[in-house]
Structure formats: C-alpha cells, structure tokens
Write a protein that holds these residues in place. Structure first.
Motif, short mmCIF file in Angstrom:
data_model
loop_
_atom_site.label_atom_id
_atom_site.label_comp_id
_atom_site.label_asym_id
_atom_site.label_seq_id
_atom_site.Cartn_x
_atom_site.Cartn_y
_atom_site.Cartn_z
N LEU A 85 -0.44 5.04 -14.84
CA LEU A 85 0.07 3.54 -14.53
C LEU A 85 1.32 3.59 -13.81
CD1 LEU A 85 -0.93 0.71 -15.07
CD2 LEU A 85 0.28 0.97 -17.34
N ILE A 88 0.82 4.71 -10.33
CA ILE A 88 0.22 3.84 -9.49
C ILE A 88 1.58 2.84 -9.05
CG2 ILE A 88 -1.25 1.76 -9.45
CD1 ILE A 88 -3.17 3.33 -11.40
N ARG A 92 2.22 1.89 -4.95
CA ARG A 92 2.29 0.66 -4.87
C ARG A 92 3.77 0.61 -3.94
NH1 ARG A 92 0.86 -3.56 -9.03
NH2 ARG A 92 0.71 -4.85 -7.46
N GLU A 108 -0.03 -2.59 0.39
CA GLU A 108 -0.36 -1.42 -0.49
C GLU A 108 -1.99 -1.01 -0.32
OE1 GLU A 108 1.31 -3.05 -3.93
OE2 GLU A 108 -0.52 -3.47 -4.68
N ASP A 109 -2.68 -2.17 -0.32
CA ASP A 109 -4.01 -2.12 -0.41
C ASP A 109 -4.76 -1.67 0.97
OD1 ASP A 109 -4.24 -2.72 -3.18
OD2 ASP A 109 -4.46 -4.78 -2.84
N TYR A 113 -6.98 1.52 0.58
CA TYR A 113 -8.49 1.02 0.63
C TYR A 113 -8.94 1.19 2.15
CZ TYR A 113 -7.91 -0.31 -4.41
OH TYR A 113 -7.79 -0.19 -5.63
N SER B 71 -8.16 -3.45 -6.10
CA SER B 71 -6.93 -3.49 -5.37
C SER B 71 -6.12 -2.78 -6.45
CB SER B 71 -6.34 -4.95 -5.08
OG SER B 71 -6.06 -5.32 -6.75
N LEU B 72 -4.83 -2.25 -5.76
CA LEU B 72 -3.88 -1.43 -6.70
C LEU B 72 -3.52 -2.25 -7.99
CD1 LEU B 72 -2.00 0.76 -4.33
CD2 LEU B 72 -4.13 1.39 -5.75
N ARG B 73 -3.22 -3.62 -7.59
CA ARG B 73 -2.72 -4.44 -9.01
C ARG B 73 -3.90 -4.54 -9.70
NH1 ARG B 73 -3.46 -10.08 -9.49
NH2 ARG B 73 -2.04 -10.90 -11.09
N ARG B 74 -5.13 -4.70 -9.16
CA ARG B 74 -6.14 -4.83 -10.45
C ARG B 74 -6.33 -3.49 -11.29
NH1 ARG B 74 -6.75 -9.83 -11.81
NH2 ARG B 74 -6.67 -11.06 -10.22
N LYS B 75 -6.19 -2.54 -10.46
CA LYS B 75 -6.13 -1.12 -11.27
C LYS B 75 -5.22 -0.91 -12.15
CE LYS B 75 -6.93 2.73 -8.35
NZ LYS B 75 -8.36 3.29 -8.68
N ALA B 76 -3.99 -1.39 -11.84
CA ALA B 76 -2.85 -1.29 -12.83
C ALA B 76 -3.16 -2.14 -14.12
CB ALA B 76 -1.64 -1.50 -12.04
#
Lengths: 292, 324
Positions: A85, A88, A92, A108-109, A113, B71-76
């Motif tokens: 965490l 990540i 980000r 970031e995405d 992605y 998304s990275l937010r969802r992953k976190a």
C-alpha cells in the motif's frame, strides 16, 4: 460511530471523507508544494525519471500483494499488504508527476493501465518471481535498502515535488527495511531448514541486484541537474547494509555486487513482467470507457 | 484449553452464578477473570472464533481482485480493506484467547472444517462490481449484526467490536461509492452492478441466520446478553435500511414481494431460500472447498516460517538468560 444509526446518512454525499479503510487516509504529500518545473530541467527527461521510480514501486507492490491470503501468518498478511500500500502511494505520486512534467497531463492511471509492459522502466528485481517467503524477504531487503538510500538523497532534490514525495517515502521505507531485517534474522538464524531457504534466496536474488546500481543516461542527467540521484553512488552504502544484515542473520554475503548492467531500466525485462502487467490491466482494458 | 482456574468450588457455585446473572441483567460487562457458566464460555468461544474465521476467509473473494483493480485508487482502497479484515481477525482471535483457547488451535479447527465461518464467503465474486456489492450489502449486513455486539456482555468481544465496526463503516461506504461511480458509467457497467446485486441480495439476507423459529440457541444467547437482537429483527432492520440505498443507486432488489407496508411502517419481503442456506452451511456452496483449501495451503506452506520464528525467539531468549 454513534449508536446504531450506522446507515443514517449512507445516501448522503461523503465527498469530504477520504478515509475508506485503514491506510487510505492519504495525507496529501504535495499540499502546498510548488509544481512548476525547476529551471533548466527538461520536462520529458524528468517524466522518464519519475516513471522509473514510479514503476519500481508499482511493480513491486503488484508482486507483494500476491502474498495477501497466502502469507505464513496473519501478521505477515497485514505487514506485506501495508508495504504494498505504501508503494502504491509512492507510485501514484510519481506517475502523476510524470504526467505533469511531460506536459501531457496524463494521470497516474494512464501510466499504470495504458502502457504496454515493454514501456515500463522498473528494475528487473521489482518484478522478480515471488518464490517462497525467504525469497520475498531477501528481495524486500535488497529493494527497501536500496530505495531508502535513494529516497534519502532524493529528499534534497531541486524538484520540490520529488523532494516532497521522497521525504514521505523515507519514513515508509525505513519501516519496510526494518520488517525485512527482522525476518532475515529469524529465517537466517532460525532452523536449519529456514537457513537453507535463505542461502538459496540470497543466491537467487543476488544477480538481480547489479542493476540497482547501474546508471541510465536519464538518471545521470537528472543527477547532474541536482534533481535525481545517480544510483551508482549508492552501491557502497547499500552493500554495507546488506552485508551487515546477512552477517547478523548468520548468512554469507557474496563478496561483491554483480556488474551494474542496465536491464529493466532500458525496457529489457525478464519474462515475469508481462503477465504481471497483463493481470493488473485486465479489467481496465476490458472496459476502456468505464468509470471507476 | 484450560478451564480449571475458572471452575468454582461447588459450595460457591450458587453465589457465583447469582453474581454473574446480576451483572448480565444490569448490562455490566463480564471480564475474562470473572466466573462464567461453562455454556456461556463455550458459546462465546464458538461465536468469536466463527466471527474471526469469517474475517479471514472473507479476505478471499475480494482479495482475488486486488491484482486487477481497475484504477490505482481502487487498488489502494481494496488492499487496505482486505488488510483491515486480517486485522479484524487478529483482534477477534485475541478476544477468543482471553477465554482460554489459543489462536493456533482455532486455526486448526478452521482448516480441518471443525468450525464454521460465515457462509456468505462461499459465494464467488465474478466481476469487479462484486467488490462494490460485497462492501455495500455484505459489509452492510455485517455492520447490522455487529453494531449491537458493541454492547455484548463479554468485555473483550464488545471492545473488539467497537473498533471493527468503525472500520466496517468505511468499508461499506467504499463499496457503495464504487457502485455509484459504476452506475454513472457505461450501460455495461450498470448491467454488471445489477447482476452482482441479484447474486448477493439473498445470501446477504441469509447472513442474519435462520428464522427465529429455527434458531434454537437464540433464546439462551439473548439471556446471556451475548446476542442483543433476534435474527429476524436484524434482517428486517437491514432490509429497511437498504431499500432507500438501492433506490438512490438505481438498482432493483431481486424480490418481487418487497413492498412498503404502510400499516407496519416497514418493508414486507420474501423468504430467502433456506434450503440453499442449509446446503451452503453444510459445505455444498459454490466455493466451500476452495476457501478452506486455500487457507489450509497458506498455513501449511508457512509452517517452516513459523517454526523458524519460534526457534529464533527461543535461541535468543537463551542468549539473554546466559547474558544475565
């Protein structure tokens, strides 16, 4: 939480409440930080540099989170998830900075992605196979010791954004390294079997540590400008840390670090990266128009 | 497991029982060192352990989506949520340990199938919408069950629940927020949300347990202050709370009998399929085997790590003794 009215207000908006679960109450590391590019810095190169450091964190987090529901003890589930965490969070911020620096405004995405695996610029060790718990610990020990040394220096970057990201990361990485050290000692100096596992883990991880100290031209350029860190300058410090920990864990330290040869930093990845990235992007790519 | 310390001499039994009853009636907390009836202790061990196991097994259906969170937010958020669940398991095992059982023993009971966990986790999570629906409905039902337990008669359990409920409310909210976002998205996203709601609605209602008439232990648990509300009362409360949320979200709850009853001021709703419930509880749900197998595999694969930690601790304790 008050009484039993937990559901009251569920259908109201909660825009102000950012804390969805433990550890996601992200304090904005960049609050009040000037995001203008420092003078004389090429935004494109800075963006590449941010992707390198961001990809290291993202890919390592992706690998580490594979331990969730599969760790030897519940405490390790919590700790490894927590480390992932943190990484990540670092990724980000770094990837968002890349999008600012190169002027595309990509978020970031977009980096996480919508790039192919071959476009990632992480060091190979970040994607290295998961292996057993000993290998995970040796990998974490090497990466966290290296990244801590790097981020400590980067916290004095001329780019105020990188400096702020690094300052936050230093505290996190100090914990990651401490965690890895605590397990390196237990496994190295635990049972005969765990000692053997560690000997094998060191042998497997060691060859990939060379790249940690290889300097990519972008890194060299950023270091010259006082914006980035030349990883070549970290090798003595990091090697000393590793030797000290392995020694205390009753393990032999290979005498020298392997040759510093660029691999993942130049897009030359091992076979492990593509499936890892594929899995990460699977849902996002299947629904390109979707909102999450 | 040791019980001798808590067993009272026969002549003292009556007073101890009376003291216990008085405390429970006065809604005071029973603490680990207090005398307690053996049945109370056993019931609590079983309930707290099942609850802890549910947290741990419950990590799996959502944990499956961490790697591919969109998304990275969802992953976190998801990673943090699953991590919280491991933490909840730890608080609860610690609460159970105050009753004289140890965590290793409870883990053995789980992986040998001798103790149960919430049946809801034997259903699969098929799309990312399931992550949202699990947060909204499953965590929502769990909160409905658990908030009253903050007032349960056994102190360590009640205190663990206070902490857990705070975190669960965030979990529920993240699930609902994900669904809101998805409903604002594409037609295909809206469809997957509705499908996930269709899959999880009835199992969520089953989380409150069998109807009161078929729940033989409820009365005793209510008397002991372990349970505060009956299964049916909690189920009804959950339905009443959830319907407006479903409306706001724009999904249909898959129950043709669900209708507002003006006279009672509550919703009328259909009966869950209790035969399915029995099947899932007795091991025939879609994922029963897989869930326990995975937990067992992780536990067995990690045995050498735990042994090493114990050996290291032992060695270094001896070092310290020598040094002294």
């Amino acid at each position: 939480m008050s009484g039993e009215n937990i559901f009251t207000g569920m259908v109201e908006e909660h825009e102000s409440d950012q804390r969805w679960a433990f550890g996601t109450g992200f304090t904005d590391a960049l609050a009040g930080v000037d995001t203008t590019l420092p003078e004389g810095v090429d935004g494109g190169a800075l963006a590449q540099y941010c992707q390198m450091l961001g990809d290291d964190a993202l890919v390592q987090a992706q690998r580490l989170s594979q331990w969730v529901t599969d760790a030897p003890e519940l405490e390790e589930e919590v700790a490894l998830a927590n480390i992932a965490l943190d990484l990540i969070g670092q990724a980000r911020l770094l990837l968002a900075r890349a999008g600012q620096a190169d002027g595309t405004g990509r978020d970031e995405d977009a980096f996480a992605y919508r790039r192919a695996a071959a476009q990632f610029r992480n060091v190979r060790l970040a994607a290295a196979p998961r292996g057993d718990f000993a290998r995970a610990i040796v990998t974490l020990l090497a990466l966290s010791s290296w990244r801590l040394a790097l981020m400590s220096r980067l916290s004095r970057s001329r780019d105020p954004v990188l400096a702020a990201i690094a300052a936050k990361a230093v505290n996190e990485l100090a914990y990651h390294r401490e965690y890895a050290v605590s397990w390196a000692l237990r496994l190295g100096d635990g049972t005969e079997y765990s000692h053997e596992r560690m000997v094998e883990a060191v042998a497997r991880v060691w060859p990939d540590t060379g790249e940690l100290f290889a300097t990519h031209p972008v890194e060299a350029r950023m270091a010259e400008l006082g914006v980035g860190v030349d990883p070549g300058s970290l090798s003595t410090e990091v090697h000393d840390v590793l030797a000290q920990v392995l020694g205390a864990a009753t393990l032999e330290t290979p005498t020298a670090l392997p040759e510093p040869v660029l691999a993942g930093r130049s897009g030359d990845h091992g076979p492990e990266l593509a499936p890892l990235v594929h899995q990460m992007q699977e849902v996002a790519r299947a629904h390109p128009e979707a909102t999450w | 497991m040791t019980t001798t310390a808590r067993e009272a001499p026969p002549e003292a039994g009556r007073d101890l029982q009376a003291d216990f009853d008085t405390k429970v009636a006065a809604k005071q907390r029973i603490e680990p060192r207090d005398w307690m009836p053996e049945g109370y202790r056993k019931t609590l061990v079983r309930q707290i352990a099942q609850h802890a196991h549910s947290e741990i097994i419950g990590m799996q259906p959502e944990g499956d989506w961490i790697a591919s969170a969109p998304s990275l937010r969802r992953k976190a958020i998801l990673l943090a949520k699953v991590q919280d669940e491991a933490g909840h398991g730890l608080y609860l095992y610690a609460a159970a340990e105050t009753l004289g059982v140890d965590r290793a023993e409870l883990t053995e009971r789980l992986i040998e199938g001798r103790q149960k966990y919430s049946s809801i986790f034997n259903y699969p999570s098929l799309t990312y919408a399931d992550v949202g629906v699990i947060g909204w409905l499953v965590d929502g039902a769990a909160i409905c069950n658990q908030v009253p337990l903050c007032r349960t008669s056994f102190g360590p359990y009640a205190r663990a629940m206070v902490r857990i409920c705070k975190e669960e409310s965030f979990h529920q909210r993240q699930g609902y927020e994900l669904l809101m976002r998805m409903m604002e998205g594409t037609e295909s996203q809206r469809r997957t949300v509705q499908e996930a709601v269709d899959r999880w609605w009835w199992p969520s209602l089953m989380m409150f347990g069998p109807p009161d008439a078929d729940s033989p232990n409820t009365r005793q648990s209510l008397e002991w202050g372990i349970k505060i509300d009956t299964n049916d009362a909690l189920r009804r409360k959950f339905v009443d709370m959830t319907v407006p949320q479903a409306d706001k979200l724009g999904v249909t709850l898959p129950d043709p009998e669900l209708v507002w009853n003006r006279d009672s001021g509550q919703y009328d709703f259909g009966e869950p399929d209790w035969e399915e419930f029995k099947q899932v509880v007795s091991g025939n749900g879609p994922r029963n085997g897989e869930r326990v197998d995975r937990r067992r595999a992780a536990h067995e694969k990690g045995a050498w790590v735990r042994e090493a930690a114990a050996a290291y601790a032992n060695k270094h304790r001896k070092d310290q003794e020598v040094a002294v």
